[in-house]
Design a protein around this motif. Structure first.
Motif, mmCIF file in Angstrom:
data_model
loop_
_atom_site.group_PDB
_atom_site.id
_atom_site.type_symbol
_atom_site.label_atom_id
_atom_site.label_comp_id
_atom_site.label_asym_id
_atom_site.label_seq_id
_atom_site.Cartn_x
_atom_site.Cartn_y
_atom_site.Cartn_z
ATOM 1 N N SER A 197 -31.324 -17.395 -46.477
ATOM 2 C CA SER A 197 -32.553 -17.326 -45.696
ATOM 3 C C SER A 197 -32.259 -16.596 -44.388
ATOM 4 N N TYR A 198 -32.980 -15.498 -44.159
ATOM 5 C CA TYR A 198 -32.758 -14.655 -42.984
ATOM 6 C C TYR A 198 -33.868 -14.875 -41.953
ATOM 7 N N PRO A 199 -33.543 -14.759 -40.656
ATOM 8 C CA PRO A 199 -34.603 -14.798 -39.646
ATOM 9 C C PRO A 199 -35.432 -13.515 -39.720
ATOM 10 N N HIS A 200 -36.619 -13.553 -39.183
ATOM 11 C CA HIS A 200 -37.506 -12.387 -39.239
ATOM 12 C C HIS A 200 -37.127 -11.305 -38.228
ATOM 13 N N GLU A 201 -36.391 -11.672 -37.194
ATOM 14 C CA GLU A 201 -36.003 -10.697 -36.185
ATOM 15 C C GLU A 201 -34.935 -9.769 -36.758
ATOM 16 N N ALA A 202 -35.025 -8.510 -36.425
ATOM 17 C CA ALA A 202 -33.994 -7.508 -36.750
ATOM 18 C C ALA A 202 -33.728 -7.443 -38.248
ATOM 19 N N THR A 203 -32.529 -7.008 -38.616
ATOM 20 C CA THR A 203 -32.153 -6.852 -40.018
ATOM 21 C C THR A 203 -30.795 -7.498 -40.233
ATOM 22 N N GLN A 204 -30.676 -8.263 -41.318
ATOM 23 C CA GLN A 204 -29.422 -8.900 -41.652
ATOM 24 C C GLN A 204 -29.022 -8.532 -43.081
ATOM 25 N N TRP A 205 -27.698 -8.522 -43.314
ATOM 26 C CA TRP A 205 -27.117 -8.344 -44.640
ATOM 27 C C TRP A 205 -26.087 -9.440 -44.796
ATOM 28 N N SER A 206 -25.867 -9.872 -46.030
ATOM 29 C CA SER A 206 -24.896 -10.941 -46.211
ATOM 30 C C SER A 206 -24.016 -10.703 -47.426
ATOM 31 N N GLY A 207 -22.840 -11.269 -47.365
ATOM 32 C CA GLY A 207 -21.907 -11.366 -48.478
ATOM 33 C C GLY A 207 -21.578 -12.835 -48.640
ATOM 34 N N LEU A 208 -21.248 -13.260 -49.851
ATOM 35 C CA LEU A 208 -21.103 -14.683 -50.107
ATOM 36 C C LEU A 208 -19.917 -14.949 -51.032
ATOM 37 N N THR A 209 -19.121 -15.951 -50.686
ATOM 38 C CA THR A 209 -18.072 -16.453 -51.563
ATOM 39 C C THR A 209 -18.378 -17.915 -51.845
ATOM 40 N N LEU A 210 -18.436 -18.257 -53.140
ATOM 41 C CA LEU A 210 -18.718 -19.624 -53.564
ATOM 42 C C LEU A 210 -17.552 -20.159 -54.374
#
Length: 175
Positions: A121-134
């Motif tokens: 879940s990303y905030p609406h401000e600006a732009t985010q990208w994510s990487g994930l390790t599970l």
């Protein structure tokens, strides 16, 4: 014609207006500088990592992960919960604000009975990208759903299902 007329008025005003006190009044150069900054968008980027765990009930036999644009690794282990590392890259008008936006990015879970859905879940401000390790219980089947998954690695799982995953995708030691 209207734009040319407005520009002529702005230039005439700039040439004939008395000088304003520092930081006050209209300034064409300040106006253009602010406009340029707004058009360039949010330039500074910061990276931030968050770790945590997600409980998994014994009735859950499938994990669904959606839209992780910077890649995902899912590693099966002898465990009863899910451990995660969420790596976020965020833009912002300056470094501290970009970091604040990155820290607002959260893991989101949805209990679907026999399945557990996990997303970012990303905030609406600006732009985010994510990487994930599970790190997940190896008894789980894992479904990774794109679009925007920038590569996936599944290891030591009951079954992988890679739906619309893009980039380099690897599956190893699958039951």
């Amino acid at each position: 014609i209207i734009v040319i007329f407005a520009a002529m008025i702005a230039v005439a005003y700039e040439l004939t207006a008395p000088p304003a006190k520092e930081g006050q009044g209209f300034s064409l150069s300040r106006f253009l500088s602010n406009a340029r900054r707004e058009m360039q968008g949010n330039q500074p980027l910061v990276q931030h990592s968050t770790t945590g765990t997600i409980p998994v009930g014994n009735a859950v036999n499938e994990l669904r992960v959606t839209s992780v644009p910077r890649g995902i690794q899912v590693i099966g282990e002898n465990r009863s919960d899910i451990a995660y590392e969420l790596r976020v890259e965020s833009s912002g008008p300056d470094q501290p604000t970009a970091l604040e936006y990155a820290k607002k990015t959260r893991m989101k879970t949805d209990d679907l009975g026999a399945s557990l859905a996990v997303s970012v879940s990303y905030p609406h401000e600006a732009t985010q990208w994510s990487g994930l390790t599970l790190h997940v219980p190896s008894r789980l089947a894992v479904q990774i759903v794109g679009p925007g998954v920038g590569g996936a690695r599944a290891e030591n799982l009951a079954a992988p299902n890679l739906d619309r995953a893009t980039g380099i995708t690897t599956a190893e030691r699958i039951a």
